[in-house]
Design a protein around this motif. Sequence first.
Motif, short mmCIF file in Angstrom:
data_model
loop_
_atom_site.label_atom_id
_atom_site.label_comp_id
_atom_site.label_asym_id
_atom_site.label_seq_id
_atom_site.Cartn_x
_atom_site.Cartn_y
_atom_site.Cartn_z
N ALA A 1 7.86 3.55 1.37
CA ALA A 1 8.93 2.56 1.21
C ALA A 1 8.35 1.15 1.14
O ALA A 1 8.74 0.34 0.29
CB ALA A 1 9.93 2.67 2.34
N LYS A 2 7.41 0.84 2.02
CA LYS A 2 6.77 -0.49 2.01
C LYS A 2 6.00 -0.69 0.71
O LYS A 2 6.02 -1.78 0.13
CB LYS A 2 5.81 -0.64 3.19
CG LYS A 2 6.48 -0.86 4.51
CD LYS A 2 5.42 -1.01 5.60
CE LYS A 2 6.04 -1.14 6.96
NZ LYS A 2 5.02 -1.26 8.02
N GLU A 3 5.32 0.34 0.27
CA GLU A 3 4.55 0.25 -0.97
C GLU A 3 5.46 -0.07 -2.16
O GLU A 3 5.18 -0.96 -2.96
CB GLU A 3 3.80 1.56 -1.22
CG GLU A 3 2.94 1.56 -2.46
CD GLU A 3 2.26 2.91 -2.70
OE1 GLU A 3 1.71 3.07 -3.79
OE2 GLU A 3 2.27 3.78 -1.80
N LYS B 1 1.74 -8.10 -2.89
CA LYS B 1 0.57 -7.22 -2.85
C LYS B 1 0.21 -6.83 -1.41
O LYS B 1 -0.23 -5.70 -1.17
CB LYS B 1 -0.64 -7.88 -3.53
CG LYS B 1 -0.46 -8.06 -5.01
CD LYS B 1 -0.48 -6.72 -5.70
CE LYS B 1 -0.41 -6.89 -7.21
NZ LYS B 1 -0.26 -5.63 -7.91
N GLN B 2 0.40 -7.74 -0.47
CA GLN B 2 0.09 -7.44 0.92
C GLN B 2 1.02 -6.34 1.46
O GLN B 2 0.57 -5.41 2.12
CB GLN B 2 0.19 -8.68 1.80
CG GLN B 2 -0.25 -8.43 3.23
CD GLN B 2 -0.29 -9.69 4.07
OE1 GLN B 2 0.08 -10.76 3.61
NE2 GLN B 2 -0.73 -9.56 5.30
N LYS C 1 0.61 1.41 1.44
CA LYS C 1 -0.39 2.42 1.08
C LYS C 1 -1.21 2.83 2.30
O LYS C 1 -1.48 4.01 2.50
CB LYS C 1 -1.33 1.87 -0.01
CG LYS C 1 -0.71 1.81 -1.38
CD LYS C 1 -1.69 1.29 -2.41
CE LYS C 1 -1.05 1.23 -3.78
NZ LYS C 1 -1.99 0.77 -4.81
N THR C 2 -1.56 1.84 3.10
CA THR C 2 -2.35 2.11 4.31
C THR C 2 -1.57 2.99 5.29
O THR C 2 -2.11 3.95 5.83
CB THR C 2 -2.75 0.79 5.00
OG1 THR C 2 -3.48 -0.01 4.07
CG2 THR C 2 -3.59 1.03 6.23
N GLN C 3 -0.31 2.68 5.50
CA GLN C 3 0.51 3.47 6.42
C GLN C 3 0.70 4.89 5.90
O GLN C 3 0.66 5.85 6.66
CB GLN C 3 1.86 2.80 6.66
CG GLN C 3 2.67 3.46 7.75
CD GLN C 3 3.91 2.67 8.12
OE1 GLN C 3 4.22 1.64 7.53
NE2 GLN C 3 4.64 3.16 9.10
N ASN C 4 0.88 5.03 4.60
CA ASN C 4 1.03 6.34 3.99
C ASN C 4 -0.26 7.16 4.18
O ASN C 4 -0.21 8.34 4.57
CB ASN C 4 1.35 6.18 2.50
CG ASN C 4 1.73 7.48 1.83
OD1 ASN C 4 1.67 8.54 2.40
ND2 ASN C 4 2.14 7.39 0.58
N ILE C 5 -1.38 6.56 3.94
CA ILE C 5 -2.68 7.23 4.13
C ILE C 5 -2.88 7.60 5.60
O ILE C 5 -3.38 8.68 5.92
CB ILE C 5 -3.84 6.36 3.61
CG1 ILE C 5 -3.76 6.27 2.08
CG2 ILE C 5 -5.19 6.88 4.08
CD1 ILE C 5 -4.69 5.23 1.47
N PHE C 6 -2.45 6.71 6.49
CA PHE C 6 -2.56 6.98 7.93
C PHE C 6 -1.76 8.23 8.30
O PHE C 6 -2.24 9.09 9.05
CB PHE C 6 -2.07 5.76 8.72
CG PHE C 6 -2.18 5.91 10.20
CD1 PHE C 6 -3.41 6.00 10.82
CD2 PHE C 6 -1.04 5.94 11.00
CE1 PHE C 6 -3.52 6.13 12.20
CE2 PHE C 6 -1.13 6.07 12.37
CZ PHE C 6 -2.36 6.17 12.97
#
Length: 76
Positions: free
Chosen positions: A18-20, A29-30, A36-41
């Motif tokens: 959702a954030k992405e 972009k931030q 993306k980082t949270q999804n990968i986490f």
Amino acid sequence: MTVEEKFDNAKDKIAGKAKEVEGKVTGDKQQELQGKTQNIFGKAKDAVTDIKDAAEEAVKDTIDDYKQDSKKNIDK
């Protein structure tokens, strides 16, 4: 994997996606990178939990095999 772990991991993946998407839509972009980082986490936590579950199962199998082998030796 417990239900709580599944829920927590899914929550991270969904919130991250959702954030992405929000970041892409707004051009932030931030925010996109945070998503993306949270999804990968969330995906990484899934993988770690899968490894933990596999290790626990392997240990249980090894213990069971040892008990069976020990019983065979006692019966001899």
